[in-house]
Every structure is written in C-alpha cells, then in structure tokens.
Design an enzyme around this catalytic site. Structure first.
Site, PDB file in Angstrom:
ATOM      1  N   LYS A  43       0.850  -1.200   0.000  1.00 14.28           N
ATOM      2  CA  LYS A  43       0.000   0.000   0.000  1.00 14.28           C
ATOM      3  C   LYS A  43       0.877   1.238   0.000  1.00 14.28           C
ATOM      4  O   LYS A  43       1.758   1.400   0.847  1.00 14.28           O
ATOM      5  CB  LYS A  43      -0.929   0.011   1.202  1.00 14.28           C
ATOM      6  CG  LYS A  43      -1.676   1.345   1.368  1.00 14.28           C
ATOM      7  CD  LYS A  43      -2.820   1.270   2.359  1.00 14.28           C
ATOM      8  CE  LYS A  43      -4.073   0.763   1.703  1.00 14.28           C
ATOM      9  NZ  LYS A  43      -5.277   0.940   2.545  1.00 14.28           N
ATOM     10  N   ASP A 146     -13.159   1.523  10.368  1.00 14.70           N
ATOM     11  CA  ASP A 146     -13.571   1.338   8.967  1.00 14.70           C
ATOM     12  C   ASP A 146     -13.865  -0.128   8.697  1.00 14.70           C
ATOM     13  O   ASP A 146     -13.467  -0.678   7.667  1.00 14.70           O
ATOM     14  CB  ASP A 146     -12.497   1.860   8.017  1.00 14.70           C
ATOM     15  CG  ASP A 146     -13.033   2.076   6.601  1.00 14.70           C
ATOM     16  OD1 ASP A 146     -14.276   2.195   6.450  1.00 14.70           O
ATOM     17  OD2 ASP A 146     -12.235   2.118   5.651  1.00 14.70           O
TER      18      ASP A 146
END
Length: 476
Positions: A43, A146
């Site tokens: 990422k 999240d």
C-alpha cells in the site's frame, strides 16, 4: 485520482504488479519482494495527513509532519500480531511517498461473500473471528473505524481484518472517518468513535450476513443518515440458515430469538445500549448456540496480547542514540553496544532509534543469528538488502556469494566465482569486502545487530569497519 504505478520499483525492493484496490489511505498493488522472492500486498499512502486520523502511540507531542504521524501508525500496525489481523511485514519512506507491505491473500472473499455458503455455525464463526480481532485491538486502545466487508477477508476458513488506515487511539480524534453505511449513529452525530462504534459495524455486518442486505437502503445518502440516526432496522428480515447435521430441535424459535436479540443490541442507537466489549458479544453468541467454548481464547490469541508494549523509561539512553544518529547523518559514525538481561526493553529501545531513522529516509538494516547459525549470519540479511542498491563488481559479488548463495537471482545476473585463495586469505578478503560494501554507501545507514552472544568470527567485519567509522555515515 490514483495514478497507476504498475511496473514501478519501490525502494529498490518491491516490484509492483496489478492494482488490487484503492483504500482509505491510498492504492494497493500486488508486488514481488525481491529480497524474499515472495508475493506481498503493498500500500502506497497518498491521503493527506488531516484525513488520516493518525495520532502518536505514546504520550509525546502530536506529530506535525505526515511522515512522523505515519511512522507512528506504521509502527502500531507492525506491532500487531494476531491470527485474525493482517500481518504488516515492512514499511518505509521513499521519494514516491510512504508505503507498507502486508501479507497477500489471493482468492480471498469478503466476510459476507464467504458467509453465503455457510450454515449458521459457519457464519457465527466468522463473526467470532472478527470479534476476537476487535478484542485484541481494543485492549491495545486501537479503534478500527472502517470495518466493512472489503476490510474483512476470508481464505480457507481463516479470517483476517485489514486496512487500519483510519485506526486511532481511544483518547484522540473526533473527525468523521470510515465508510458511511457502517458508521455508528453517535459518530454521525459528531461524537468521537469508541469501541462501541466498531461493535455497531459488526452489527451491520451480521445483519447483512443473515438478511442478505444492509439494515437500511443505501442508495440515498440523506435518507440513509436519517434512518441510521432515528429509525430501527427491520429485525424481522433476519433469516437463520439450518445447522448442517443438526437436529430440528436445535433449530428452535429460541435460537432465532437469541440471535435476533444479539444483532439488535449491536445495532442499538445509543452506545451504552450495546455490548460493553467484543468479548461480551462472543460470550453472548456462545450462549445462543449453547457453545461456551466459543468464548475461550486459544494459546495463539493469548500470546498475541503480550507483543505490543509501549516505550516507558530509558529516555536518557534513547537521547544518546538519537544524538549518535544525528552525528552519523553528518558523516561521523559510531558503534554502540546495548546490553542487558532478556526482557528489559532492549528491542523496544532500538525501535525508538529505528523509527526516526526511517522517517528521515535512512536505510535501516537488521542482522540476527542464533545458536548453530553459520558464520557471518549477522551480515546476510543486511548485505542482501544493500546488494539491491549498491553497484557490485563481479569480484565483490563473487566474494559475497560465498555467504549469499542466491546472489545471482537477487541481482539478476550470473556471478562468477571469486578466484580461489588460501583459507586465511579468503576469510580476510571476505571481511574486507563486507566492510567495503558499507563504506561505499553514499547515504546514512543504521545497522542493528541482535543477539551478539552467538557471535564469534562474524564480528570481524565490524572490527574492520571500526577503523574509520568516525568518517562514515554509519551507525551500528
């Protein structure tokens, strides 16, 4: 807009392949780690600092730069070791931006997709694995913020919670973050997120797994917010599949009522009306299914709670090492010995050196050996890392190949063997070559050598480097 980085080389180590997705912090690619020849998910962080909700993990001033904030977040991610939390393998800072690598989960399904083919026990097992991960995070004062199907992946029956780009410490952060359909009512109303907000998201996931849809229509944002804040979900839409191999008696109205009550409590509008903890939800699910063993923690889970200690004390020693780091950056290297009994915090102290070094873009190398390790084991991992960015002649590469047998594959070229020498001369040539690789580094390097009690001739290259380390940008 996210620009494709497919084909790029990150930090001279990670070769990027196809884009896997775009998350809350940036883009995720499948990548090949050239050092380990393994596939990872990498990422790259592209989100602005004020959108990340990042806070320090120790009682220090709030970071004022993106790299400092991200380093604290990455350190938190890397310290998490739990069977149901994705492993963060490595992180760093490059001109292209910060990044971290994670274990790659090919052909994984989201928790809701995986649940479609499972009976009641199977679906509840996935929820319990999620709750075990949350219990671990919450006991470390971390809120995920999240949770959604795309961030809970299942492969081979094993579940992993991932994407902690919006994780925060309990006492910090009130800005809205997450995915709207899974945000708790109190957070939408402006309250700071707590553990109860994560449990609400689990309630939404459970509802989707047993009703086949979200508790409220999600196509109209204004209507969704209004209903989340003020309307109760239709619990009558919940359907509980038969238990494979179970008797009809076990598929009773009592079981359906118990499961409905659990999901309804998770979806309560007021945080205090929900369960007090993730572990309490696990206990309730165990009672509903008449499985008290579901609340028991495995040895692996219990051990995971011991692996994320915070830095306490040792500030004088830390400040000495940070001063030595500043000197090394200015080209005045040095060698330090950190000694003490096992368990007193030596590794944690070195983390306080490693993180500031990485923030400054300094290469941090780590070497370790154990009982029975081959000679020069301490140097193998550091040299493999430096070989990716250091021009090596065929002679130097041939010498190093005697302790790095995969160097041909690592460098992508055939390396001839070094000319044969007498044993003593060959050893001295190897020592000189190892030291020469470190002396050739144009930018600062931090070298951490662990467990030196197993060292013998392996430390001879260090003696060679010590001759002029005060003239090198090298901290050992």
């Amino acid at each position: 807009m996210t620009v494709s980085m497919t084909g790029s080389l990150i930090d001279n180590r990670y070769h990027l392949h196809e884009l896997l997705g775009v998350g809350s912090m940036g883009a995720v690619h499948r990548a090949t780690d050239r050092l380990t020849q393994t596939t990872v998910a990498l990422k790259q962080v592209t989100t602005a600092l004020d959108h990340l909700g990042l806070v320090p993990t120790s009682p220090t001033p709030v970071p004022t730069t993106l790299n400092t904030a991200l380093a604290n977040e990455f350190q938190t991610l890397a310290s998490l070791h739990h069977p149901h939390i994705i492993d963060v393998l490595d992180y760093g800072f490059t001109a292209a931006g910060p990044y971290f690598s994670m274990e790659y989960l090919p052909a994984a399904q989201s928790i809701t997709e995986a649940g479609l083919a499972l009976d009641l026990f199977g679906r509840v097992d996935l929820l319990i694995q999620t709750l075990q991960a949350l219990a671990y995070l919450h006991r470390h004062d971390i809120i995920h913020r999240d949770l959604k199907p795309a961030n809970i992946l299942v492969r081979g029956g094993s579940l992993k919670v991932l994407d902690f780009g919006l994780s925060v410490q309990r006492a910090h952060g009130s800005e809205l973050g997450g995915t709207l359909a899974y945000i708790a009512p109190e957070v939408l109303a402006g309250q700071p997120p707590t553990e109860a907000a994560d449990l609400y998201a689990v309630g939404v996931l459970a509802y989707e797994m047993f009703a086949g849809r979200h508790p409220f229509p999600t196509d109209n944002i204004s209507q969704l917010i209004r209903q989340v804040l003020g309307e109760s979900p239709d619990l009558g839409a919940l359907r509980f599949p038969p238990i494979k191999g179970g008797s009809p008696a076990r598929q009773s109205a009592r079981l359906a009522a118990a499961m409905t009550a659990i999901i309804g409590r998770l979806l309560a509008k007021t945080p205090s009306d929900r369960y007090p903890s993730a572990q309490a939800v696990i206990g309730a699910l165990g009672e509903a299914l008449e499985r008290s063993d579901l609340a028991e923690e495995s040895a692996e889970v219990r051990e995971s709670f011991l692996k994320a200690a915070r830095f306490v004390g040792r500030t004088a020693e830390r400040d000495q090492l940070l001063a030595a780091l500043a000197d090394a950056i200015d080209g005045r290297g040095s060698i330090w010995l950190v000694a003490g009994e096992s368990g007193i915090g030596k590794t944690r102290l070195l983390d306080e050196l490693r993180i500031p070094a990485m923030i400054r873009g300094i290469t941090v190398l780590y070497g370790q050996a154990g009982p029975g390790s081959p000679p020069y084991q301490y140097w193998r991992a550091p040299l493999r890392r430096l070989a990716l960015s250091t021009p090596l002649s065929d002679l130097d590469a041939g010498v190093l190949k005697t302790i790095l047998p995969d160097l041909d594959n690592l460098l992508g070229r055939s390396i001839p063997d070094a000319p044969a020498l007498e044993s003593r001369d060959a050893r001295q040539r190897l020592i000189t070559t190892i030291a020469g690789v470190f002396r050739a580094q144009p930018l600062p390097v931090v070298l951490l050598l662990d467990d030196l009690q197993w060292a013998s001739e392996s430390l001879l290259p260090l003696r060679e480097m010590a001759r002029n380390i005060h003239e090198l940008p090298l901290l050992v």
